[in-house]
Structures are given as structure tokens and as C-alpha cells.
Design an enzyme around this catalytic site. Structure first.
Site, PDB file in Angstrom:
ATOM      1  N   VAL A 141     -39.421  -1.598 -11.922  1.00 43.65           N
ATOM      2  CA  VAL A 141     -38.011  -1.839 -11.605  1.00 43.65           C
ATOM      3  C   VAL A 141     -37.556  -3.009 -12.460  1.00 43.65           C
ATOM      4  CG1 VAL A 141     -36.466  -2.800  -9.840  1.00 43.65           C
ATOM      5  CG2 VAL A 141     -37.923  -0.855  -9.284  1.00 43.65           C
ATOM      6  N   CYS A 142     -36.319  -2.935 -12.909  1.00 43.60           N
ATOM      7  CA  CYS A 142     -35.702  -3.992 -13.702  1.00 43.60           C
ATOM      8  C   CYS A 142     -36.538  -4.236 -14.972  1.00 43.60           C
ATOM      9  CB  CYS A 142     -35.547  -5.249 -12.835  1.00 43.60           C
ATOM     10  SG  CYS A 142     -34.364  -6.458 -13.448  1.00 43.60           S
ATOM     11  N   THR A 143     -36.679  -5.490 -15.366  1.00 39.87           N
ATOM     12  CA  THR A 143     -37.393  -5.783 -16.604  1.00 39.87           C
ATOM     13  C   THR A 143     -38.906  -5.645 -16.480  1.00 39.87           C
ATOM     14  OG1 THR A 143     -37.276  -8.135 -16.056  1.00 39.87           O
ATOM     15  CG2 THR A 143     -35.589  -7.264 -17.544  1.00 39.87           C
TER      16      THR A 143
END
Length: 272
Positions: free
Chosen positions: A147-149
């Protein structure tokens, strides 16, 4: 029973009701079905092994949103895995205590997961032990996720080459430097790579994973149990909907980040 807490009881009650509802419907159609049909639906209890990477400076909601969903999987074991078992402070000041080290983590996983962040993520990308752990477990895991970076950590370990993926909007363009094809969507699946966009996308990602690992009815039960019914007061959660003045402010804050990502990938001779 070990690990049987209030939340477990609530989950079992919820799924017991769902199972009974299914059984009642089938019994009405088949009066000879008998009481055995009231048992838990096949596939609802599985011994999944799920490893969630933890590291200093991670964004805590990247981790906790999916962790809530994974923890609702009956039969599953969720490992919070760190380089050490030392307490790790997130980028908002919340401290997490890992439950396993890289060496202690099971070798064969159902799910490998990486959360994101900013400076903490850049440090994790550059860390030899972290990349080695992600590459090793990712090579055998049934699902490789983020998730995300957190996607950038997967990328630094060479796990996104040739895959479609997503990440936080501020870093989306850098996925090409990881050998991936950037996709601006909430949750992106390409074969066994499943990635979520920024931070709160972890909730959508988590539900998608519950449906994948169990079934849609189970996932909807989890959704209802946590009353995930988003009704945000503003429609500014995407670069497609946020007002121009808000985008200008936020984008100015992340101007340097893509260059920092590329520098980290170059420093570790990444997969570009």
C-alpha cells in the site's frame, strides 16, 4: 482458547450467522440436507501465513488498515516483521512492536505486504537486509502486495519488473524506474501482485484481499463488522477531484520526493 478475545467472538458470531443463513436457504431447497449444512462454509478457515513488513518511519495507517482486515481472516496468522524486534516508531509517532524478525518469519507465505512512508521508506529501500528479506519471501509468496509507497520497497527488491502497479500519487511516476507500469487506480492487480494507492487505499486493498483469500460474502461481513461506509466531508482525496488550489499546495510539498526515490533506487542499483 488461546487468542480467543472479544473481537474473535464477534467475528465468529457474525460468520456463524452468515453460515446459518446460507444453511437455511439450502435446507429449504433440500429438506434432506440435514444439520451438517449449518457448519462453517468450506474455505472460511485457512492457515494463511501473512507477513507485514515493519520499519522505522513507516506510515502507520498503511499498516493498520490492511492489518485489521488480515486479522479478521479466521485461521490466519499475521506476523508484524521487522529487522529486529525493537519498538519502531511510525512517521506520526505511533510505536509498533514487531512479532517476528526477518530470520523468524516463515519462509513460505500466503501474503507478503509492505507499507509505505516517506523518509522511512527511502531508508528501507536502501537497507540491504530489508531488500534481501523482501526479495527472498516475495520469490515464493502466493501474493506480493503493498500500500502507498510500500510499492517502492517491492520495486527496489526487483519484484515489480513487468507488472502493473500503483502507489501514492506523489510517487506514481517513479514506478517506471522500478520496471513497473504505473496505474492510477485505488487497487491494482496484475497476476499475484496486488498494490494499493496512498494510505487510506489500504482499507479497500484489505477488503479486496479478504475477498481473494476467502470470498465476497466473508469480505462483506468484515466490511459491515467494521462499519466501513465512507462518506467523506470533502471530495479532495484524489488528484482527479481535489480543488486546484489544494493540489497546488500538496504537490509543492512532494516536489523533491520523486528525485529522492530515484536516488535511492540508483544507490542500490535498482531494477530500472
Amino acid at each position: 482458547m488461546e487468542g480467543f478475545d472479544r473481537r474473535t467472538a464477534l467475528m465468529m458470531g457474525l460468520f456463524g450467522a452468515l453460515a446459518a443463513s446460507r444453511a437455511s436457504a439450502q435446507t429449504a431447497a433440500d429438506p434432506h440436507a440435514g444439520h451438517a449444512m449449518a457448519a462453517m462454509p468450506p474455505g472460511w478457515v485457512k492457515p494463511d501465513q501473512i507477513a507485514m513488513l515493519c520499519y522505522p518511519g513507516m506510515t502507520i495507517l498503511d499498516l493498520i488498515g490492511p492489518q485489521y482486515m488480515f486479522a479478521a481472516l479466521m485461521g490466519a496468522t499475521v506476523h508484524l516483521v521487522g529487522k529486529t524486534r525493537d519498538p519502531m516508531t511510525s512517521d506520526t509517532g505511533v510505536t509498533i512492536l514487531p512479532t517476528a524478525t526477518f530470520a523468524e518469519c516463515p519462509k513460505d507465505l500466503t501474503v507478503l505486504f509492505a507499507p509505505g512512508g516517506t523518509s522511512g521508506t527511502l531508508a528501507a529501500m536502501r537497507d540491504d537486509a530489508t531488500r534481501a528479506f523482501i526479495a527472498d519471501r516475495g520469490a515464493r509468496a502466493r501474493y506480493v502486495t503493498s500500500v502507498c509507497t510500500g510499492a517502492l520497497i517491492l520495486g527496489a527488491a526487483g519484484l515489480l519488473k513487468g507488472y502493473r502497479a500503483t502507489t501514492h500519487w506523489a510517487a506514481l511516476e517513479t514506478l517506471t524506474d522500478c520496471g513497473a507500469t504505473p496505474v492510477s487506480e485505488r487497487v491494482v492487480r496484475d497476476r499475484n501482485r496486488i498494490t494499493g494507492a496512498g494510505v487510506t487505499a489500504g482499507l479497500d486493498f484489505g477488503l479486496a484481499m479478504v475477498a481473494e483469500l476467502r470470498d465476497p460474502v466473508y469480505a462483506q461481513g468484515v466490511q459491515l463488522g467494521c462499519e466501513y461506509d465512507p462518506q467523506p466531508p470533502f471530495h479532495a482525496g484524489s488528484t482527479r477531484t481535489a480543488p486546484p488550489e489544494v493540489q497546488a499546495i500538496m504537490k509543492s510539498m512532494y516536489t523533491a520526493f520523486p528525485g529522492q526515490v530515484r536516488a535511492a533506487l540508483a544507490a542500490v542499483k535498482g531494477p530500472s
